[in-house]
Design an enzyme around this catalytic site. Structure first.
Site: not given
Ligand code: MLT
Length: 314
Positions: A172, A231, A233, A262, A280-283
């Site tokens: 990082d 997960a 971008r 997307e 794109h469902i991780a969050a």
């Molecule tokens: C975020 O950036 O919070 C996640 O990738 C979820 C989203 O963009 O919908």
């Protein structure tokens, strides 16, 4: 003094809307509003709240004559022209913590689905098969997990990796070695992470410095048979180069929640037999979305009432 007006352009929970109202502002819930209508009514509002669907462009912002703050319920602000907002004196705020656990848990869901061939096993069962011999997996214990980006999400991933008895190597550029180590990762250079990791997971924003960060040159520096997880971008990984690396076996498999475009459609990457893909469902957990909605309501109220901000994007 007249109450400030908050335009909600993407879905926000009822609890978050109530939080805004009891904070002394008027709300206008127009979730799903189309871009032309948004541009037409924006001049009436002091605050705009979005998720990822609404694109807050420089053109749109020009019309926001009374706008003081744009709130993003989520982490990534790549759908907001932050420079244009700041140039107009408009604050941009997000919710960088609310969804970290959800994304870290999904990262492990992706890793395990990939290395234990869960999607293939399920598809074969649904086809009436009992294909044990072609579904051999790999263990995580004793392997090295490389984490690119050890911020809020990367640190949660490192913590979970310890429970799987993995060694964790983190890179990082914004953290010193001591801070990085406090999250349970050993600090490494990019080249060390490439060379030593069995699984590499990305938790970086999409900015100029990270666009196309992983391509043919970087795949060549990795262990043959590495697994890649993203997960974060789309656009951080060069998708064409990834297909080539999957074909040659340099990358054994990839699990992806995000894509350059997307939705990506059924392209070569999504349909590749060594790829596990999610939309794109991780969050996207009930808990994370509720936390993000409440956090953004609080932060927008802070901005409107001139209080200190926790998550200001510059
Ligand atoms: C975020 O950036 O919070 C996640 O990738 C979820 C989203 O963009 O919908």
């Amino acid at each position: 003094m007249a109450e400030s007006k908050v335009l909600i352009a993407d879905a926000l929970s009822p609890a978050a809307v109530s939080r805004l109202q009891s904070g002394g502002v008027q709300t206008d819930d127009r979730a799903g509003i189309d871009p032309a209508e948004l541009a037409k009514i924006l001049p009436e509002y002091q605050a705009l709240i979005v998720r990822s669907r609404t694109k807050v462009t420089a053109d749109l912002l020009k019309g926001g004559k009374n706008l003081k703050v744009v709130g993003r319920a989520g982490v990534g602000v790549d759908n907001i022209d932050v420079a244009a907002a700041n140039a107009q004196g408009i604050e941009v705020v997000n919710t960088p913590v609310a969804t970290s656990v959800a994304v870290a848990e999904h990262t492990f869901a992706l890793i395990l689905a990939l290395i234990r061939q869960i999607a293939r096993a399920d598809a074969s069962m649904k086809a009436g098969e009992w294909d044990k011999k072609n579904l051999e997996g790999t263990e995580l214990a004793g392997k090295t997990l490389g984490i690119l980006g050890v911020g809020n999400i990367g640190a949660q991933v490192a913590k979970r990796a310890a429970a799987f008895d993995m060694q964790v190597l983190g890179y990082d550029p914004l953290l010193d070695a001591a801070t990085l180590q406090a999250s349970g990762a050993k600090a490494g250079t990019l080249d060390e992470v490439y060379a030593e990791s069995d699984v590499i997971t990305l938790h970086l924003p999409l900015i100029q410095e990270t666009r196309g960060l992983l391509g043919a040159n970087e795949f060549a520096k990795m262990k043959r048979g590495v697994y890649l997880i993203c997960a974060a971008r789309g656009g951080v990984i060069d998708e064409e180069d990834l297909v080539t690396a999957l074909e040659s076996g340099q990358v054994a498999g990839a699990a992806l929640d995000v894509f350059e475009k997307e939705p990506p459609g059924a392209n070569l990457l999504v349909t590749h037999p060594h790829v596990v893909a999610t939309p794109h469902i991780a969050a996207q957990t009930a808990e994370a979305q509720e936390r993000a909605a409440l956090d953004i309501a609080d932060e927008v109220l802070n901005a409107l009432h001139g209080r200190p901000l926790r998550w200001q994007i510059k």
